[in-house]
Design a protein around this motif. Structure first.
Motif, short mmCIF file in Angstrom:
data_model
loop_
_atom_site.label_atom_id
_atom_site.label_comp_id
_atom_site.label_asym_id
_atom_site.label_seq_id
_atom_site.Cartn_x
_atom_site.Cartn_y
_atom_site.Cartn_z
N ARG A 88 0.83 -1.21 0.00
CA ARG A 88 0.00 0.00 0.00
C ARG A 88 0.86 1.26 0.00
O ARG A 88 0.44 2.28 -0.55
CB ARG A 88 -0.96 0.01 1.19
N SER A 89 2.03 1.19 0.60
CA SER A 89 2.96 2.34 0.56
C SER A 89 3.43 2.58 -0.87
O SER A 89 3.46 3.72 -1.34
CB SER A 89 4.17 2.10 1.47
N ILE A 90 3.77 1.50 -1.55
CA ILE A 90 4.21 1.60 -2.94
C ILE A 90 3.10 2.17 -3.81
O ILE A 90 3.32 3.12 -4.59
CB ILE A 90 4.67 0.23 -3.49
N ALA A 97 -3.56 -0.71 10.66
CA ALA A 97 -4.96 -0.31 10.50
C ALA A 97 -5.83 -1.53 10.22
O ALA A 97 -5.41 -2.47 9.54
CB ALA A 97 -5.10 0.70 9.37
N THR A 98 -7.02 -1.50 10.77
CA THR A 98 -7.99 -2.56 10.54
C THR A 98 -9.30 -1.93 10.07
O THR A 98 -9.49 -0.73 10.17
CB THR A 98 -8.24 -3.38 11.82
N ILE A 142 -8.70 1.27 5.79
CA ILE A 142 -7.26 0.99 5.76
C ILE A 142 -6.56 1.95 4.80
O ILE A 142 -5.52 2.53 5.12
CB ILE A 142 -7.00 -0.49 5.39
N GLU A 143 -7.18 2.16 3.65
CA GLU A 143 -6.62 3.11 2.67
C GLU A 143 -6.56 4.51 3.27
O GLU A 143 -5.59 5.24 3.07
CB GLU A 143 -7.47 3.10 1.40
N ALA A 172 -1.45 9.08 7.13
CA ALA A 172 -0.02 9.06 7.47
C ALA A 172 0.79 9.82 6.42
O ALA A 172 1.65 10.64 6.76
CB ALA A 172 0.47 7.62 7.58
N TYR A 173 0.49 9.57 5.16
CA TYR A 173 1.21 10.26 4.07
C TYR A 173 1.02 11.77 4.15
O TYR A 173 1.98 12.53 4.05
CB TYR A 173 0.74 9.73 2.71
#
Length: 163
Positions: A48-50, A110-111, A117-118, A124-125
């Motif tokens: 998901r970071s990528i 995250a749950t 979650i997204e 965070a980003y």
């Protein structure tokens, strides 16, 4: 003046510190350089970071989860990004660098639904990007050389900022 080296440090080096490294390097240009590392790296970058970085238009080639023991350069500034409020233990870097803390909740933990979650990754980003943009407004190389105490004070202030 020397090009300042920034280290974004976390425990696992799979999400937040990776997001910070890629974002910082894309926005800073050649004036400064960042890397990321973990005290106990997971050995992978969270998918998901990528995908988030690619969606934002950042390069992801070469991003990898790495240990702070593998650093090629001694950082001038170490920014820990673990979230103290979440009960995480942030690693303490034992070098001569200026250290500061920019706590951000770990999106990897995250749950909920896919959307929730997204949203955790997006949050965070956006926090990290906002703080990085504030950091890039500072004359970092000059402060590092002439007034490290002022630089540390500014870094700590930036660590409290929210978008």
């Amino acid at each position: 003046m020397k090009t300042p080296e920034i280290l974004f440090l976390c425990t696992g080096n799979s999400c937040r510190s990776i997001l910070a490294e890629a974002t910082f390097n894309a926005l800073a240009g050649p004036a400064m350089h960042a890397t990321s590392a973990g005290s106990h790296p997971t050995g992978y970058v969270h998918p998901r970071s990528i995908s988030l970085l690619e969606r934002e238009g950042f390069r992801t080639e070469g991003l990898r989860s790495k240990s702070w023991e593998d650093l090629k350069e001694t950082p001038d500034i170490v920014i820990t990004v673990c979230a103290g409020a979440a009960g995480e233990t942030c690693p303490a870097y034992l070098g001569p660098a200026i250290r500061t803390h920019w706590g951000v909740e770990d999106p990897a933990k995250a749950t909920g639904t896919e959307a929730q979650i997204e949203a955790a990754f997006d949050t965070a980003y956006h926090i990290l990007r906002y703080r990085i943009e504030a950091l890039l407004q500072l004359p970092v190389a000059e402060l590092l050389e002439k007034d490290p105490a002022k630089l540390r004070q500014e870094l700590e202030r930036i660590g409290t900022l929210q978008p």
